[in-house]
Enzyme design. Structure first.
Site, PDB file in Angstrom:
ATOM      1  CG  ASP A  79       9.945  -4.272   8.133  1.00  0.00           C
ATOM      2  OD1 ASP A  79      10.133  -3.101   7.759  1.00  0.00           O
ATOM      3  OD2 ASP A  79       8.936  -4.922   7.814  1.00  0.00           O
ATOM      4  CE1 TYR A 136       9.568   4.201   3.467  1.00  0.00           C
ATOM      5  CE2 TYR A 136      11.011   2.347   3.929  1.00  0.00           C
ATOM      6  CZ  TYR A 136       9.742   2.893   3.863  1.00  0.00           C
ATOM      7  OH  TYR A 136       8.642   2.127   4.164  1.00  0.00           O
TER       8      TYR A 136
HETATM    9  P1  NAD Z   1      -3.012  -1.104  11.371  1.00  0.00           P
HETATM   10  O1  NAD Z   1      -3.769   0.161  11.323  1.00  0.00           O
HETATM   11  O2  NAD Z   1      -3.535  -2.300  10.677  1.00  0.00           O
HETATM   12  O3  NAD Z   1      -2.806  -1.505  12.903  1.00  0.00           O
HETATM   13  C1  NAD Z   1      -2.520  -0.616  13.911  1.00  0.00           C
HETATM   14  C2  NAD Z   1      -3.403  -0.887  15.125  1.00  0.00           C
HETATM   15  O4  NAD Z   1      -3.010   0.040  16.150  1.00  0.00           O
HETATM   16  C3  NAD Z   1      -4.906  -0.663  14.881  1.00  0.00           C
HETATM   17  O5  NAD Z   1      -5.624  -1.817  15.228  1.00  0.00           O
HETATM   18  C4  NAD Z   1      -5.243   0.502  15.798  1.00  0.00           C
HETATM   19  O6  NAD Z   1      -6.538   0.441  16.344  1.00  0.00           O
HETATM   20  C5  NAD Z   1      -4.183   0.390  16.868  1.00  0.00           C
HETATM   21  N1  NAD Z   1      -3.944   1.609  17.632  1.00  0.00           N
HETATM   22  C6  NAD Z   1      -3.906   2.878  17.178  1.00  0.00           C
HETATM   23  N2  NAD Z   1      -3.631   3.731  18.179  1.00  0.00           N
HETATM   24  C7  NAD Z   1      -3.486   2.976  19.297  1.00  0.00           C
HETATM   25  C8  NAD Z   1      -3.199   3.291  20.657  1.00  0.00           C
HETATM   26  N3  NAD Z   1      -2.979   4.553  21.052  1.00  0.00           N
HETATM   27  N4  NAD Z   1      -3.139   2.274  21.544  1.00  0.00           N
HETATM   28  C9  NAD Z   1      -3.358   1.004  21.144  1.00  0.00           C
HETATM   29  N5  NAD Z   1      -3.630   0.659  19.879  1.00  0.00           N
HETATM   30  C10 NAD Z   1      -3.693   1.628  18.957  1.00  0.00           C
HETATM   31  O7  NAD Z   1      -1.553  -0.759  10.847  1.00  0.00           O
HETATM   32  P2  NAD Z   1      -0.435  -1.665  10.160  1.00  0.00           P
HETATM   33  O8  NAD Z   1      -0.312  -1.273   8.739  1.00  0.00           O
HETATM   34  O9  NAD Z   1      -0.658  -3.079  10.476  1.00  0.00           O
HETATM   35  O10 NAD Z   1       0.881  -1.133  10.858  1.00  0.00           O
HETATM   36  C11 NAD Z   1       1.045  -1.087  12.260  1.00  0.00           C
HETATM   37  C12 NAD Z   1       2.244  -0.265  12.626  1.00  0.00           C
HETATM   38  O11 NAD Z   1       3.449  -0.944  12.334  1.00  0.00           O
HETATM   39  C13 NAD Z   1       2.346   1.061  11.883  1.00  0.00           C
HETATM   40  O12 NAD Z   1       2.866   2.047  12.755  1.00  0.00           O
HETATM   41  C14 NAD Z   1       3.342   0.765  10.800  1.00  0.00           C
HETATM   42  O13 NAD Z   1       3.901   1.938  10.294  1.00  0.00           O
HETATM   43  C15 NAD Z   1       4.297  -0.091  11.576  1.00  0.00           C
HETATM   44  N6  NAD Z   1       5.242  -0.896  10.813  1.00  0.00           N
HETATM   45  C16 NAD Z   1       6.553  -0.666  11.043  1.00  0.00           C
HETATM   46  C17 NAD Z   1       7.524  -1.393  10.421  1.00  0.00           C
HETATM   47  C18 NAD Z   1       8.955  -1.052  10.670  1.00  0.00           C
HETATM   48  O14 NAD Z   1       9.796  -1.331   9.899  1.00  0.00           O
HETATM   49  N7  NAD Z   1       9.302  -0.366  11.753  1.00  0.00           N
HETATM   50  C19 NAD Z   1       7.148  -2.427   9.547  1.00  0.00           C
HETATM   51  C20 NAD Z   1       5.785  -2.648   9.308  1.00  0.00           C
HETATM   52  C21 NAD Z   1       4.839  -1.886   9.971  1.00  0.00           C
HETATM   53  C1  G6P Z   2       8.525  -1.120   5.397  1.00  0.00           C
HETATM   54  C2  G6P Z   2       9.015  -0.109   6.366  1.00  0.00           C
HETATM   55  C3  G6P Z   2       7.969   0.113   7.401  1.00  0.00           C
HETATM   56  C4  G6P Z   2       6.646   0.515   6.782  1.00  0.00           C
HETATM   57  C5  G6P Z   2       6.227  -0.497   5.765  1.00  0.00           C
HETATM   58  C6  G6P Z   2       5.040   0.060   4.989  1.00  0.00           C
HETATM   59  O1  G6P Z   2       8.395  -2.345   6.026  1.00  0.00           O
HETATM   60  O2  G6P Z   2      10.195  -0.478   6.990  1.00  0.00           O
HETATM   61  O3  G6P Z   2       8.439   1.088   8.282  1.00  0.00           O
HETATM   62  O4  G6P Z   2       5.652   0.603   7.769  1.00  0.00           O
HETATM   63  O5  G6P Z   2       7.260  -0.735   4.867  1.00  0.00           O
HETATM   64  O6  G6P Z   2       4.518  -0.900   4.194  1.00  0.00           O
HETATM   65  P1  G6P Z   2       3.081  -0.747   3.537  1.00  0.00           P
HETATM   66  O7  G6P Z   2       2.942  -2.035   2.823  1.00  0.00           O
HETATM   67  O8  G6P Z   2       2.107  -0.567   4.685  1.00  0.00           O
HETATM   68  O9  G6P Z   2       3.141   0.441   2.644  1.00  0.00           O
HETATM   69 MN    MN Z   3      10.576   0.885   8.753  1.00  0.00          MN
END
Ligand code: NAD
Ligand code: G6P
Ligand code: MN
Length: 442
Positions: free
Chosen positions: A170, A265
């Protein structure tokens, strides 16, 4: 229109409520008959999913809700798996950030040693989700944004080559929202972009309006002095102080390649020391998120579940996450939407490793993404990307082969790590911290 069944994997994520609200706000574009919540931490998921159930009951009572930690229940009869898991949760994110900082090295969840550490945990978790999907709903697609997306994408390319998985980030969406604001446009969708790079490691090379008029000069005039800094009320999830600093720092990142617009980044690779110096090694981003977003979301969720009502609740629709609906619609309705995805290069960047997972605009339809050719890239960016892609591939090989040597090489090769001695010390600390998660390395 067909009504879809979706499982949110990582149901306990802090992003789940915002995404559910966003899905409910887009039902006319993507009709839904069922939303399932799946996590492997039942107590954590219950906090979030119990509130989501109340939200769904109020806004769209016809949607069936399932909350489960059982893979078969979760993955049977679904069209889309929306995956955002964090293996090891924030407790391990904190380690990923703090261990490198002990050595004066960038401590970040997706870049440098922290990203490699997280990658070694995440690969197994994401592969498990792919396998459940293929077993229980073989026609489904996974929309994956679990991090570190670059390493996860390389792992699925190599270890599950036929999986129907789309890896998306995102960050470009948020940046394009800011660009639109800088340009005085109503929406980022008024822009057409060309972009190339790796995940969290890329550059926009062209930004035009829908009639093809060049918008780069106007953007450059702003970015050279202010980075992507604007009035941040539009920045969605990226509004807090630390993100605002990141958007300002873009000014320095931009200066190195001023014919392009950079991904935020890149600062970790180009100005690592600046980042280390302004980070408190005892209170990193993980602490900010636990005390900020997690606390806010969980407090609100508990209140909603207790009152069985959303009245007075302050959880907000994650508008910027509507790109997930665009992606699902592209698959479901063959819309041919143009989106940045993380895909196998296969010639899209003509002078770059064909098997690298790169981030480029793709046309997305029923059968997946078709990357748009970006041609040859310049030496500076190519050099940086070759080094970084080698790091990412070495991490995946280290995971696959259980190889200590390859992970040491990966750490040594990262621009964020000064030398092999520091890389080895870091590796030994990370192995100790990750002993419940990583495969055994020999
Ligand atoms: P979070 O810790 O609040 O939520 C993650 C959830 O995943 C937790 O509830 C945890 O119990 C669960 N989990 C962990 N291992 C698991 C497994 N093997 N099977 C099922 N569930 C499992 O984290 P968050 O900050 O809300 O972020 C969630 C994910 O989204 C992270 O990987 C974060 O980096 C990613 N993210 C990516 C983008 C992007 O741009 N690609 C943007 C925002 C967040
Ligand atoms: C951006 C990135 C994600 C990352 C997030 C972290 O959205 O694209 O890959 O997970 O920032 O944000 P945070 O608020 O958890 O530091
Ligand atoms: Mn990302």
């Amino acid at each position: 229109m067909k009504k879809h069944s979706i499982v949110i994997a990582g149901g306990g994520s802090t992003f789940t409520p915002g995404i559910v609200l966003m899905l409910l706000d887009n039902l006319d574009r993507l009709p839904i008959r069922q939303i399932k919540f799946y996590d492997n931490d039942e107590a954590r998921q219950d906090i979030v999913a119990d509130a989501c159930e109340v939200i769904i009951k109020e806004k769209a009572p016809e949607i069936n809700v399932v909350k489960t930690i059982d893979p078969e229940t979760a993955f049977t009869d679904v069209d889309f798996v929306m995956a955002h898991i964090r293996v090891g949760k924030y407790k391990m994110r904190e380690m990923d950030e703090k261990i490198p900082l002990k050595y004066g090295v960038v401590g970040q969840e997706t870049c440098g040693p922290g990203g490699m550490s997280y990658g070694m945990r995440s690969i197994g978790g994401v592969l498990e989700l792919v396998d459940y999907m293929e077993q229980y709903s073989p026609d489904a697609w996974m929309l994956n944004y679990s991090n570190p997306a670059a390493i996860v994408a390389e792992a699925t390319r190599k270890l599950r080559p036929n999986a129907k998985i789309l890896n998306i980030c995102d960050m470009p969406i948020s940046i394009e929202n800011l660009m639109a604001q800088i340009l005085g446009l109503k929406s980022r969708k008024e822009m057409q972009v060309r972009y190339y790079g790796l995940n969290h490691f890329g550059w926009w090379t062209s930004i035009t309006d829908q009639s093809g008029n060049d918008l780069m000069p106007q953007l450059k005039a702003h970015v050279k002095d202010h980075g992507y800094a604007v009035d941040f009320s539009n920045a969605g999830q990226h509004v807090d102080k630390s993100w605002q600093d990141t958007f300002k720092k873009v000014k320095d990142v931009y200066a190195l390649a001023p014919d392009t617009m950079p991904n935020t980044y890149l600062k970790y690779y180009l100005y690592p020391q600046d980042e280390v110096e302004k980070t408190d090694p005892n209170y990193t981003r993980a602490n900010q998120v636990m005390d900020g977003r997690e606390k806010h979301v969980f407090t609100e969720c508990k209140r909603i579940a207790e009152n069985q009502s959303t009245e007075g609740a302050t959880l907000e629709i994650d508008e910027h996450a509507s790109y997930i609906v665009d992606l699902a619609r592209a698959i479901a309705y063959n819309t041919g939407e143009r989106m940045l995805l993380i895909v196998e290069n296969n010639g899209a960047i003509s002078n770059f490793e064909p098997t690298a997972m790169i981030e480029v605009p793709c046309i997305v339809g029923k059968n997946g993404p078709e990357p748009l050719t970006q041609g040859e890239i310049p030496r500076f960016q190519k050099g940086l990307m070759e080094q970084q892609v080698a790091v990412e591939k070495l991490v995946v090989e280290a995971y696959e082969e259980g190889s200590y040597q390859k992970l040491w090489q990966a750490l040594t090769l990262s621009r964020t790590v000064p030398n092999a001695r520091v890389a080895k010390a870091l590796l030994d600390d990370l192995i100790e911290a990750n002993k419940d998660f990583w495969p055994t390395l020999k």
